[in-house]
Design a protein around this motif. Structure first.
Motif, PDB file in Angstrom:
ATOM      1  N   ARG A   1     105.463  31.761 -33.917  1.00  0.00           N
ATOM      2  CA  ARG A   1     105.097  33.037 -33.277  1.00  0.00           C
ATOM      3  C   ARG A   1     104.204  33.861 -34.196  1.00  0.00           C
ATOM      4  O   ARG A   1     103.217  34.434 -33.764  1.00  0.00           O
ATOM      5  N   ASP A   2     104.584  33.914 -35.482  1.00  0.00           N
ATOM      6  CA  ASP A   2     103.820  34.732 -36.433  1.00  0.00           C
ATOM      7  C   ASP A   2     102.418  34.180 -36.647  1.00  0.00           C
ATOM      8  O   ASP A   2     101.533  34.905 -37.091  1.00  0.00           O
ATOM      9  N   HIS A   3     102.224  32.888 -36.392  1.00  0.00           N
ATOM     10  CA  HIS A   3     100.901  32.293 -36.603  1.00  0.00           C
ATOM     11  C   HIS A   3     100.268  31.907 -35.278  1.00  0.00           C
ATOM     12  O   HIS A   3      99.474  30.978 -35.200  1.00  0.00           O
ATOM     13  N   TYR A   4     100.677  32.644 -34.229  1.00  0.00           N
ATOM     14  CA  TYR A   4     100.160  32.439 -32.872  1.00  0.00           C
ATOM     15  C   TYR A   4      98.660  32.683 -32.819  1.00  0.00           C
ATOM     16  O   TYR A   4      98.208  33.633 -33.459  1.00  0.00           O
ATOM     17  N   PRO A   5      97.838  31.928 -32.108  1.00  0.00           N
ATOM     18  CA  PRO A   5      98.295  30.732 -31.404  1.00  0.00           C
ATOM     19  C   PRO A   5      98.119  29.437 -32.210  1.00  0.00           C
ATOM     20  O   PRO A   5      98.898  28.516 -32.040  1.00  0.00           O
ATOM     21  N   PHE A   6      97.130  29.369 -33.112  1.00  0.00           N
ATOM     22  CA  PHE A   6      96.785  28.054 -33.689  1.00  0.00           C
ATOM     23  C   PHE A   6      97.047  27.942 -35.187  1.00  0.00           C
ATOM     24  O   PHE A   6      96.682  26.956 -35.808  1.00  0.00           O
ATOM     25  N   GLY A   7      97.674  28.996 -35.771  1.00  0.00           N
ATOM     26  CA  GLY A   7      97.741  29.094 -37.229  1.00  0.00           C
ATOM     27  C   GLY A   7      98.511  27.988 -37.926  1.00  0.00           C
ATOM     28  O   GLY A   7      98.388  27.831 -39.135  1.00  0.00           O
ATOM     29  N   MET A   8      99.338  27.232 -37.185  1.00  0.00           N
ATOM     30  CA  MET A   8     100.089  26.171 -37.861  1.00  0.00           C
ATOM     31  C   MET A   8      99.537  24.785 -37.556  1.00  0.00           C
ATOM     32  O   MET A   8     100.152  23.777 -37.924  1.00  0.00           O
ATOM     33  N   PHE A   9      98.402  24.728 -36.914  1.00  0.00           N
ATOM     34  CA  PHE A   9      97.836  23.419 -36.595  1.00  0.00           C
ATOM     35  C   PHE A   9      97.222  22.803 -37.854  1.00  0.00           C
ATOM     36  O   PHE A   9      96.566  23.492 -38.633  1.00  0.00           O
ATOM     37  N   ALA A  10      97.415  21.517 -37.984  1.00  0.00           N
ATOM     38  CA  ALA A  10      96.857  20.799 -39.138  1.00  0.00           C
ATOM     39  C   ALA A  10      95.568  20.075 -38.771  1.00  0.00           C
ATOM     40  O   ALA A  10      95.040  19.317 -39.570  1.00  0.00           O
ATOM     41  N   ARG A  11      95.108  20.302 -37.559  1.00  0.00           N
ATOM     42  CA  ARG A  11      93.854  19.691 -37.120  1.00  0.00           C
ATOM     43  C   ARG A  11      93.023  20.755 -36.396  1.00  0.00           C
ATOM     44  O   ARG A  11      93.588  21.649 -35.755  1.00  0.00           O
ATOM     45  N   PRO A  12      91.694  20.634 -36.484  1.00  0.00           N
ATOM     46  CA  PRO A  12      90.866  21.577 -35.719  1.00  0.00           C
ATOM     47  C   PRO A  12      91.041  21.315 -34.225  1.00  0.00           C
ATOM     48  O   PRO A  12      91.422  20.210 -33.825  1.00  0.00           O
ATOM     49  N   LEU A  13      90.756  22.329 -33.434  1.00  0.00           N
ATOM     50  CA  LEU A  13      90.936  22.188 -31.975  1.00  0.00           C
ATOM     51  C   LEU A  13      90.113  21.040 -31.402  1.00  0.00           C
ATOM     52  O   LEU A  13      90.480  20.457 -30.391  1.00  0.00           O
ATOM     53  N   THR A  14      89.027  20.690 -32.081  1.00  0.00           N
ATOM     54  CA  THR A  14      88.196  19.581 -31.591  1.00  0.00           C
ATOM     55  C   THR A  14      88.967  18.254 -31.611  1.00  0.00           C
ATOM     56  O   THR A  14      88.636  17.334 -30.889  1.00  0.00           O
TER      57      THR A  14
END
Ligand code: DLL
Length: 448
Positions: A87-100
């Motif tokens: 929640r604190d890193h909403y929406p993409f802050g915990m992703f380990a890959r770029p959206l691509t």
């Protein structure tokens, strides 16, 4: 050809018709399984450290070097991850890959704040489909079966998770989603469904509507039910198996870790095999955060071992359970989760007694004169919490019998669960039916 994940160690599978039993992965010795876990854990830690700021800073803070983690003892020093982190890193802050690199997003409903958004690369989706196919096969579903999928499609992981797994298994999927119960029943009968995927509460709601329509679902082709997404009891299992004439299998998962298929029962129905080649499971005392003795109850904590887009380190699920590594009669070596009793957030403390709604359900479901639908209303009376159990009379029960039903239920709850409750008997149909996750508790206590 099956898609492979980067951390896949080349598991070979005969994926010909009727064989999705991944013998080399599902029955490997526990030593090999642990060795595989540590190999994959290292990749996960590097992925998290290099690509997710939060994981990197927490590891640094705790002095953890991801290259140095080699044993279970080292795992105990890794940082925890909580739902609030997403929640604190909403929406993409915990992703380990770029959206691509992300081919799919799912999200929780976010009833208590911001939604939590989760991500999958193409390889993550392939692994999920494999594990769901593995789960369905273990549950007794086979290639060629018609799978009626009544889990909700959309942001919820249930619908698409079961869908991809059933397709991967080689089944024919009917992508129903939840709701439109009469139509569901017609299609189960007309299309000859062999397997039903739904929440257990919705499966019961379907059975009830079928009975009202004069349709006997026991005469359908349904053979297996794969039920999960909410806590349910053995009493509920008996009820569903009787009313639908299926083998009712428990399946577990959560969106933060993957979705359905993190763990699933085999036909032995003796606990849910947690797929340890892709997840590491710990059971911790939620207070001390130390591991409990195997077999004791505690909070399930899960680390992903192959997720690319959203690696999760020691995710605090809040789900309370017990696990065993004892061999299962099916030959699978992966540990078994002995039902999820409930979430620690749903635990009620009634005059010092800790109670989960599913414990009360065990007493209610299957009792004569009442239907298997209930709600618990929790209120504050003075300084004490008080529970009213709302149950529903079975069809045809005379209202004159309600007071004695009420006393009888209260007496059994007191003796089996240990708490005093008021029991209100409602008319048939008065308790709301679910089309997905059932709402079992109405908490009227003042917030904060
Ligand atoms: O409920 C995923 C799922 C879909 C599992 C379909 C099984 C079938 P979430 O919406 O993120 O994901 O909710 C996850 O539901 O932490 C548990 O509290 C609860 N839960 C899921 N399966 C079970 C189960 C899906 N078999 C949360 N028994 C989890 C008890 C369950 N609780």
């Amino acid at each position: 050809m099956r898609a492979t994940t980067s951390s896949d160690v080349g598991v070979m599978r005969d994926s010909g018709a009727d064989n999705y039993f991944d013998q080399s992965a599902e029955t490997m010795s526990r030593d090999s399984l642990l060795a595989l876990q540590f190999e994959r854990l290292r990749n996960t830690l590097l992925n998290a450290y290099e690509n997710v700021e939060l994981h990197r800073s927490r590891m640094k803070q705790l002095g953890v070097d991801p290259r140095e983690v080699r044993t279970m003892d080292d795992v105990r020093h890794l940082p925890f991850t909580y739902k609030t982190d997403l929640r604190d890193h909403y929406p993409f802050g915990m992703f380990a890959r770029p959206l691509t690199d992300v081919v799919r997003l799912h999200a929780s409903s976010g009833t208590t704040g911001r939604a939590t958004v989760v991500a999958y690369t193409r390889a993550d989706i392939a692994t999920w489909a494999d594990l769901m196919a593995r789960s369905l096969h273990g549950a007794g579903a086979r290639a060629g079966d018609v799978v009626h999928n009544a889990y909700g499609y959309g942001l919820f992981t249930g619908g698409l998770g079961a869908h991809y797994g059933a397709e991967r298994l080689g089944a024919t999927v009917v992508p129903m989603s939840g709701g439109g119960t009469e139509r569901q029943i017609a299609l189960i009968m007309d299309l000859g469904a062999d397997v039903l995927c739904a929440t257990p509460s919705y499966a019961l709601a379907m059975a009830e509507v079928a009975e009202q329509q004069g349709v006997d679902l026991r005469k359908s082709k349904l053979r297996v039910g794969v039920f999960g997404a909410e806590p349910w009891s053995d009493a509920m299992r008996v009820e569903i198996e009787e009313r639908l004439a299926v083998k009712a299998i428990d399946i577990y998962g959560l969106s933060e870790i993957m979705g359905p298929g993190v763990a699933c029962e085999c036909v032995a129905q003796a606990g849910l095999h947690g797929w340890e080649d892709h997840f590491m499971f710990e059971v911790l005392d939620p207070e001390t955060q130390q591991a409990v003795v195997e077999g004791d109850a505690g909070e399930l904590v899960i680390t992903t071992l192959s997720k690319q887009a959203l690696p999760m380190l020691r995710y605090r699920t809040r789900d309370i359970t017990r696990v065993t590594t004892a061999p299962c009669e099916c030959g699978r070596t992966h540990l078994r989760i002995l039902r999820i009793t409930g979430r620690s957030d749903d635990m009620l403390i009634i005059r010092g007694v800790n109670v989960y709604p599913s414990q009360i359900e065990s007493v209610l479901v299957g009792r004569p004169m009442i239907a298997p639908h209930y709600q618990l209303v929790v209120e504050r009376r003075g300084t004490l919490d008080h529970v009213t159990i709302e149950v529903e009379a079975s069809m045809g029960v005379d209202a004159e019998a309600f007071p004695s039903i009420s006393r009888d239920v209260a007496r059994h709850v007191k003796s089996m669960v240990g708490i005093s409750t008021d029991v209100v008997v409602k008319l048939p149909g008065e308790i709301p039916r679910s089309q997905g996750k059932a709402v079992r508790v109405r908490d009227l206590r003042p917030k904060g």
